[in-house]
Design a protein around this motif. Sequence first.
Motif, PDB file in Angstrom:
ATOM      1  N   MET A 185     -68.430   0.168  74.441  1.00 29.17           N
ATOM      2  CA  MET A 185     -68.640   1.546  74.032  1.00 29.17           C
ATOM      3  C   MET A 185     -69.963   2.065  74.594  1.00 29.17           C
ATOM      4  SD  MET A 185     -67.189   3.985  72.247  1.00 29.17           S
ATOM      5  CE  MET A 185     -66.080   3.165  71.101  1.00 29.17           C
ATOM      6  N   ILE A 186     -69.930   3.230  75.227  1.00 32.03           N
ATOM      7  CA  ILE A 186     -71.120   3.823  75.818  1.00 32.03           C
ATOM      8  C   ILE A 186     -71.808   4.711  74.782  1.00 32.03           C
ATOM      9  CG2 ILE A 186     -72.023   5.296  77.650  1.00 32.03           C
ATOM     10  CD1 ILE A 186     -69.523   4.551  79.275  1.00 32.03           C
ATOM     11  N   ARG A 187     -73.049   4.398  74.463  1.00 33.95           N
ATOM     12  CA  ARG A 187     -73.810   5.143  73.467  1.00 33.95           C
ATOM     13  C   ARG A 187     -74.583   6.269  74.164  1.00 33.95           C
ATOM     14  NH1 ARG A 187     -74.982   2.535  68.804  1.00 33.95           N
ATOM     15  NH2 ARG A 187     -77.177   3.209  68.836  1.00 33.95           N
ATOM     16  N   VAL A 188     -74.340   7.514  73.714  1.00 34.46           N
ATOM     17  CA  VAL A 188     -74.907   8.686  74.388  1.00 34.46           C
ATOM     18  C   VAL A 188     -75.767   9.500  73.427  1.00 34.46           C
ATOM     19  CG1 VAL A 188     -74.371  10.861  75.559  1.00 34.46           C
ATOM     20  CG2 VAL A 188     -72.990   8.826  76.020  1.00 34.46           C
ATOM     21  N   LEU A 189     -76.917   9.931  73.928  1.00 38.96           N
ATOM     22  CA  LEU A 189     -77.783  10.855  73.200  1.00 38.96           C
ATOM     23  C   LEU A 189     -77.732  12.203  73.913  1.00 38.96           C
ATOM     24  CD1 LEU A 189     -80.038  11.571  71.139  1.00 38.96           C
ATOM     25  CD2 LEU A 189     -81.695  10.675  72.809  1.00 38.96           C
ATOM     26  N   LEU A 190     -77.424  13.267  73.175  1.00 42.81           N
ATOM     27  CA  LEU A 190     -77.324  14.608  73.739  1.00 42.81           C
ATOM     28  C   LEU A 190     -78.642  15.351  73.530  1.00 42.81           C
ATOM     29  CD1 LEU A 190     -73.822  15.607  72.290  1.00 42.81           C
ATOM     30  CD2 LEU A 190     -74.326  14.503  74.490  1.00 42.81           C
ATOM     31  N   VAL A 191     -79.178  15.926  74.604  1.00 39.73           N
ATOM     32  CA  VAL A 191     -80.449  16.651  74.514  1.00 39.73           C
ATOM     33  C   VAL A 191     -80.289  18.020  75.157  1.00 39.73           C
ATOM     34  CG1 VAL A 191     -82.916  16.606  74.976  1.00 39.73           C
ATOM     35  CG2 VAL A 191     -81.659  14.444  74.716  1.00 39.73           C
ATOM     36  N   ASP A 192     -80.309  19.063  74.337  1.00 45.26           N
ATOM     37  CA  ASP A 192     -80.206  20.443  74.825  1.00 45.26           C
ATOM     38  C   ASP A 192     -80.672  21.355  73.714  1.00 45.26           C
ATOM     39  OD1 ASP A 192     -78.949  23.129  75.589  1.00 45.26           O
ATOM     40  OD2 ASP A 192     -78.350  21.881  77.281  1.00 45.26           O
ATOM     41  N   ASP A 193     -81.416  22.418  74.057  1.00 41.80           N
ATOM     42  CA  ASP A 193     -81.930  23.297  73.014  1.00 41.80           C
ATOM     43  C   ASP A 193     -80.885  24.277  72.494  1.00 41.80           C
ATOM     44  OD1 ASP A 193     -81.928  24.668  75.441  1.00 41.80           O
ATOM     45  OD2 ASP A 193     -83.601  25.960  74.865  1.00 41.80           O
ATOM     46  N   GLN A 194     -79.708  24.326  73.116  1.00 42.43           N
ATOM     47  CA  GLN A 194     -78.653  25.222  72.668  1.00 42.43           C
ATOM     48  C   GLN A 194     -77.627  24.456  71.827  1.00 42.43           C
ATOM     49  OE1 GLN A 194     -77.025  27.924  75.636  1.00 42.43           O
ATOM     50  NE2 GLN A 194     -78.788  27.564  76.957  1.00 42.43           N
ATOM     51  N   VAL A 195     -77.473  24.884  70.583  1.00 41.20           N
ATOM     52  CA  VAL A 195     -76.579  24.198  69.645  1.00 41.20           C
ATOM     53  C   VAL A 195     -75.143  24.208  70.149  1.00 41.20           C
ATOM     54  CG1 VAL A 195     -75.663  24.205  67.301  1.00 41.20           C
ATOM     55  CG2 VAL A 195     -78.069  24.754  67.687  1.00 41.20           C
ATOM     56  N   LEU A 196     -74.698  25.333  70.702  1.00 39.31           N
ATOM     57  CA  LEU A 196     -73.318  25.426  71.175  1.00 39.31           C
ATOM     58  C   LEU A 196     -73.064  24.485  72.341  1.00 39.31           C
ATOM     59  CD1 LEU A 196     -72.531  29.248  70.979  1.00 39.31           C
ATOM     60  CD2 LEU A 196     -71.637  27.417  69.531  1.00 39.31           C
ATOM     61  N   VAL A 197     -74.052  24.318  73.208  1.00 39.20           N
ATOM     62  CA  VAL A 197     -73.905  23.381  74.326  1.00 39.20           C
ATOM     63  C   VAL A 197     -73.755  21.966  73.794  1.00 39.20           C
ATOM     64  CG1 VAL A 197     -75.056  22.356  76.326  1.00 39.20           C
ATOM     65  CG2 VAL A 197     -75.129  24.829  75.973  1.00 39.20           C
ATOM     66  N   ARG A 198     -74.588  21.594  72.839  1.00 35.49           N
ATOM     67  CA  ARG A 198     -74.497  20.247  72.273  1.00 35.49           C
ATOM     68  C   ARG A 198     -73.158  20.046  71.576  1.00 35.49           C
ATOM     69  NH1 ARG A 198     -79.605  21.374  69.994  1.00 35.49           N
ATOM     70  NH2 ARG A 198     -78.785  20.998  67.911  1.00 35.49           N
ATOM     71  N   ALA A 199     -72.681  21.079  70.889  1.00 34.22           N
ATOM     72  CA  ALA A 199     -71.396  20.971  70.199  1.00 34.22           C
ATOM     73  C   ALA A 199     -70.266  20.734  71.195  1.00 34.22           C
ATOM     74  CB  ALA A 199     -71.126  22.227  69.376  1.00 34.22           C
ATOM     75  N   LEU A 233     -70.558  19.397  74.202  1.00 34.47           N
ATOM     76  CA  LEU A 233     -70.709  18.058  74.759  1.00 34.47           C
ATOM     77  C   LEU A 233     -70.230  16.994  73.786  1.00 34.47           C
ATOM     78  CD1 LEU A 233     -74.235  18.431  76.434  1.00 34.47           C
ATOM     79  CD2 LEU A 233     -72.025  18.250  77.601  1.00 34.47           C
ATOM     80  N   ARG A 234     -70.512  17.182  72.510  1.00 37.16           N
ATOM     81  CA  ARG A 234     -70.055  16.217  71.500  1.00 37.16           C
ATOM     82  C   ARG A 234     -68.532  16.176  71.445  1.00 37.16           C
ATOM     83  NH1 ARG A 234     -71.389  13.401  66.865  1.00 37.16           N
ATOM     84  NH2 ARG A 234     -73.611  13.871  67.037  1.00 37.16           N
ATOM     85  N   MET A 235     -67.901  17.340  71.445  1.00 35.97           N
ATOM     86  CA  MET A 235     -66.442  17.385  71.417  1.00 35.97           C
ATOM     87  C   MET A 235     -65.855  16.672  72.631  1.00 35.97           C
ATOM     88  SD  MET A 235     -65.623  21.261  70.085  1.00 35.97           S
ATOM     89  CE  MET A 235     -63.864  20.997  70.357  1.00 35.97           C
ATOM     90  N   VAL A 273     -71.300   9.467  70.587  1.00 35.45           N
ATOM     91  CA  VAL A 273     -72.570  10.184  70.492  1.00 35.45           C
ATOM     92  C   VAL A 273     -73.380   9.590  69.342  1.00 35.45           C
ATOM     93  CG1 VAL A 273     -73.679  12.406  70.049  1.00 35.45           C
ATOM     94  CG2 VAL A 273     -71.586  12.304  71.436  1.00 35.45           C
ATOM     95  N   VAL A 274     -74.578   9.092  69.639  1.00 37.87           N
ATOM     96  CA  VAL A 274     -75.405   8.457  68.612  1.00 37.87           C
ATOM     97  C   VAL A 274     -76.485   9.387  68.086  1.00 37.87           C
ATOM     98  CG1 VAL A 274     -74.984   6.145  69.502  1.00 37.87           C
ATOM     99  CG2 VAL A 274     -76.949   7.450  70.359  1.00 37.87           C
ATOM    100  N   GLY A 275     -76.626  10.569  68.707  1.00 34.11           N
ATOM    101  CA  GLY A 275     -77.632  11.504  68.224  1.00 34.11           C
ATOM    102  C   GLY A 275     -77.692  12.764  69.066  1.00 34.11           C
ATOM    103  N   GLU A 276     -78.324  13.794  68.499  1.00 39.77           N
ATOM    104  CA  GLU A 276     -78.521  15.063  69.193  1.00 39.77           C
ATOM    105  C   GLU A 276     -79.968  15.498  69.016  1.00 39.77           C
ATOM    106  OE1 GLU A 276     -75.872  18.212  68.172  1.00 39.77           O
ATOM    107  OE2 GLU A 276     -74.122  16.900  67.979  1.00 39.77           O
ATOM    108  N   ALA A 277     -80.550  16.024  70.094  1.00 39.92           N
ATOM    109  CA  ALA A 277     -81.923  16.519  70.040  1.00 39.92           C
ATOM    110  C   ALA A 277     -81.991  17.907  70.650  1.00 39.92           C
ATOM    111  CB  ALA A 277     -82.859  15.568  70.790  1.00 39.92           C
ATOM    112  N   GLY A 278     -82.812  18.768  70.031  1.00 40.97           N
ATOM    113  CA  GLY A 278     -82.952  20.130  70.514  1.00 40.97           C
ATOM    114  C   GLY A 278     -84.171  20.349  71.377  1.00 40.97           C
ATOM    115  N   ASN A 279     -84.989  19.306  71.545  1.00 34.13           N
ATOM    116  CA  ASN A 279     -86.158  19.402  72.424  1.00 34.13           C
ATOM    117  C   ASN A 279     -86.570  18.001  72.845  1.00 34.13           C
ATOM    118  OD1 ASN A 279     -88.160  18.288  70.450  1.00 34.13           O
ATOM    119  ND2 ASN A 279     -87.644  20.155  69.316  1.00 34.13           N
ATOM    120  N   GLY A 280     -87.518  17.946  73.770  1.00 33.93           N
ATOM    121  CA  GLY A 280     -87.907  16.665  74.324  1.00 33.93           C
ATOM    122  C   GLY A 280     -88.548  15.728  73.326  1.00 33.93           C
TER     123      GLY A 280
END
Length: 212
Positions: A1-15, A17-19, A29-36
Amino acid sequence: MIRVLLVDDQVLVRAGLRMLCESTEDVVVVGEAGNGREAVTLAEQHVPDVVLMDLRMPGMDGITATKRILDIRPSTNVLVLTTFDDDDHVYPALTAGACGFLAKDIAPPELLDGIRKAASGESPFSPAVLRRLVDRAMTANQPGLQPPDLTGREREVLALLGAGMSNAEIGERLHVGVTTVKTHVANMMTKTGCDNRVRLAVLAVRLGLVAA
């Protein structure tokens, strides 16, 4: 299983990508971040295999975050999702250690394929992004390029790598095993001083082995 962290300041973009990631069985997806800054913290906590990194974010940007993540988690692969107006950010992200660059308008199956390639240690990149990397390298104030002392087979591998092929695809094209391709890539890194596949791809274009 590939563990991915999503990093983007736009909530809709992260949503979105998660889908996309949740639509397949081998990516989680193991986590989401809105900034560095959040990205660095979550990368330390969750140890992702791949970080999908936006570059322009408030506070700490993606370039700084990439460097800090790789300082604490050097085995993590940072895959940048970029827009066409990120020219001034893409090359510094490469210097910071990003393993690949994909345009944000990439097709979903290609993005998933890019995640898988990044997780396996390869360097996925969109052709348009590679072109910008090459343009930046070619216009930089650098001494004349000296052709490296590569064997004929190494030049063949370099050309196919520059065209965006994976190790498996290169092996199939040249009728050799993946292990053999990996050996050629490692040897070329030693001979050229390129420390990752993206730099080798840029070199391939600069040497005229592949059209950008």
